[in-house]
Design an enzyme around this catalytic site. Structure first.
Site, PDB file in Angstrom:
ATOM      1  N   LYS A  62       0.803  -1.226   0.000  1.00  0.00           N
ATOM      2  CA  LYS A  62       0.000   0.000   0.000  1.00  0.00           C
ATOM      3  C   LYS A  62       0.836   1.277   0.000  1.00  0.00           C
ATOM      4  O   LYS A  62       0.350   2.339  -0.383  1.00  0.00           O
ATOM      5  CB  LYS A  62      -0.945  -0.007   1.196  1.00  0.00           C
ATOM      6  CG  LYS A  62      -2.103  -0.987   1.078  1.00  0.00           C
ATOM      7  CD  LYS A  62      -3.145  -0.487   0.101  1.00  0.00           C
ATOM      8  CE  LYS A  62      -4.428  -1.319   0.176  1.00  0.00           C
ATOM      9  NZ  LYS A  62      -5.497  -0.757  -0.657  1.00  0.00           N
ATOM     10  N   SER A 317       0.718 -10.015  -0.271  1.00  0.00           N
ATOM     11  CA  SER A 317       0.510  -8.567  -0.256  1.00  0.00           C
ATOM     12  C   SER A 317       0.777  -7.882   1.073  1.00  0.00           C
ATOM     13  O   SER A 317       0.972  -6.666   1.110  1.00  0.00           O
ATOM     14  CB  SER A 317      -0.929  -8.243  -0.693  1.00  0.00           C
ATOM     15  OG  SER A 317      -1.859  -8.818   0.219  1.00  0.00           O
TER      16      SER A 317
END
Length: 424
Positions: A62, A317
């Site tokens: 992110k 992720s």
């Protein structure tokens, strides 16, 4: 940004913009390894590679989109400050960017956000950010953050439905293509709001169109699956919040448009399967993955035949997992695998009833892991909530039959979610 405008409907990430994003974020991001997984390659008879975004400074990808968006803002907007809503990882990326760029940020997070993610956000942001805990879900926090931002004239940094954020996440695709030593047949990536897959699939469509990009989301919050089925963005009324990094009621409008055009397939994975994958990663490879981070790997079983002999990339992720959730993760994994079962057992209210249950009903490898009982006077039977862990899922049917044969069986709770959640 709730619906596609005429401008955003025509938006397609351009390679030049993604390359500019790659250069812009290179100051703060790591070139994460594309690591061959011996464990999963052997399991699936394929070449499985993990893109280790859990190794970023904020332990998730992110940071890419957040920093690309914030660092591209004009100075006058940076001086006013920014605001965002996030279930955790985007918050950390925004906090890191605010600290690095020395701009004030207000970060809304759901009250249900794991404590570890809240503390990490505060740590990365330091004096430059204010964390506000509001709402039960990301969508609740998002709505309140938008109102706050409009009132204070703050720039809203969307976690997924924004071109600059999408282009930042798309830099992962450029890295994968540069790192891979051979053509890539499949890419599996997690999806919450869709920013990562929108960018990733767009780059592969242009540079490696033969690669099949597979999106993976949690079964309890399958908002993209529902939207693709309806042919439009759908808002789910209720969601399962366990996979906090991917539990959104409504995917991004831009992202829906891009994913609809570029994805090969969209999958939804049971939360219990994700939990088992988290445990496997830790026990077999010493990798700490959060629920959203493990989703891509959890989906490989569904493609076990198709990927044999293929080159497969899974996006790991994020690794922002709170150790206090370990017990719940193990519990969900056992329930999913059919090794943990809860019953209401009706015990005769006489001496020796429990001993009889243990000796005649339980199998030699069965273990009582939960027991709640209160003796009721002047009643023939007293109900108890009993949790039993099995060594093999095939032992379940014989266990139930013995309960019935010896008149102990009351009710099976795993199939009654509301009662199960209340009692256990």
């Amino acid at each position: 940004m709730d619906e596609l405008t005429a401008a955003t409907k025509q938006y397609r990430p351009q390679l030049e913009a993604v390359r500019e994003a790659k250069e812009r974020i290179s100051k703060v991001t790591l070139l994460t390894p594309l690591a061959s997984s011996f464990t999963y390659s052997r399991k699936f008879n394929a070449n499985i590679f993990l893109k280790r975004e859990d190794l970023q400074q904020v332990r998730s990808y992110k940071i890419r989109g957040a920093y690309n968006k914030i660092s591209s803002l004009p100075k006058d907007q940076l001086n006013k400050g920014v605001i965002c809503a996030s279930a955790g990882n985007h918050a950390q990326g925004v906090a890191f960017a605010c600290n690095k760029l020395q701009t004030k940020g207000v970060i809304y997070m759901p009250v249900t956000t794991p404590r570890q993610k809240v503390e990490q956000t505060q740590m990365f942001g330091g004096e430059w950010v204010e964390v506000v805990l509001k709402g039960d879900t990301f969508d609740d926090s998002y709505k309140q953050a938008v109102v706050h931002g409009l009132e204070k004239s703050l720039v809203f940094i969307h976690p997924f439905d924004d071109p600059k954020v999408i282009e930042g996440q798309a830099t992962i695709a450029l890295e994968i293509l540069e790192q891979a030593g051979a053509p890539i047949d499949y890419v599996f990536a997690p999806l919450g709001g869709g920013g990562l897959l929108a960018g990733l699939s767009s780059v592969f469509k242009q540079l490696s169109p033969q690669t099949k990009v597979i999106g993976v989301e949690p079964e309890g919050a399958a908002s993209m699956t529902a939207s693709l089925q309806e042919g439009k963005v759908v808002e789910l009324q209720t969601i399962e919040r366990f996979v906090d990094g991917a539990a959104v009621q409504k995917v991004g409008a831009i992202n829906f448009d891009l994913c609809r055009d570029n994805l090969h397939q969209m999958l939804s994975i049971p939360e219990g399967k994700i939990c088992q994958t988290i445990l496997d990663l830790y026990n077999q490879d010493a990798i700490v993955a959060e629920p959203a981070g493990a989703m891509a790997l959890a989906a490989l079983d569904l493609f076990s035949e198709e990927i044999k002999g293929k080159n497969v990339v899974c996006i790991l992720s994020g690794g922002n997992n709170d150790i206090t959730r370990t017990a719940e993760i193990k519990e969900r994994a056992l329930l999913y695998s059919g090794l943990k079962h809860y019953f209401i057992v009706r015990f005769p209210q006489r001496a020796g009833a429990l001993k009889e249950f243990v000796e005649t009903v339980l199998g030699p490898n069965d273990d009582i892991t939960h027991f709640e009982y209160s003796k009721k006077h002047h009643r023939e039977n007293g109900p108890a909530v009993v949790g039993i862990e099995l060594k093999d899922a095939e032992d379940f049917a014989p266990l139930v039959q013995r309960m019935k044969d010896y008149n102990f069986y009351g009710q099976y709770l795993n199939d009654s979610p509301d009662l199960f959640q209340f009692l256990v």
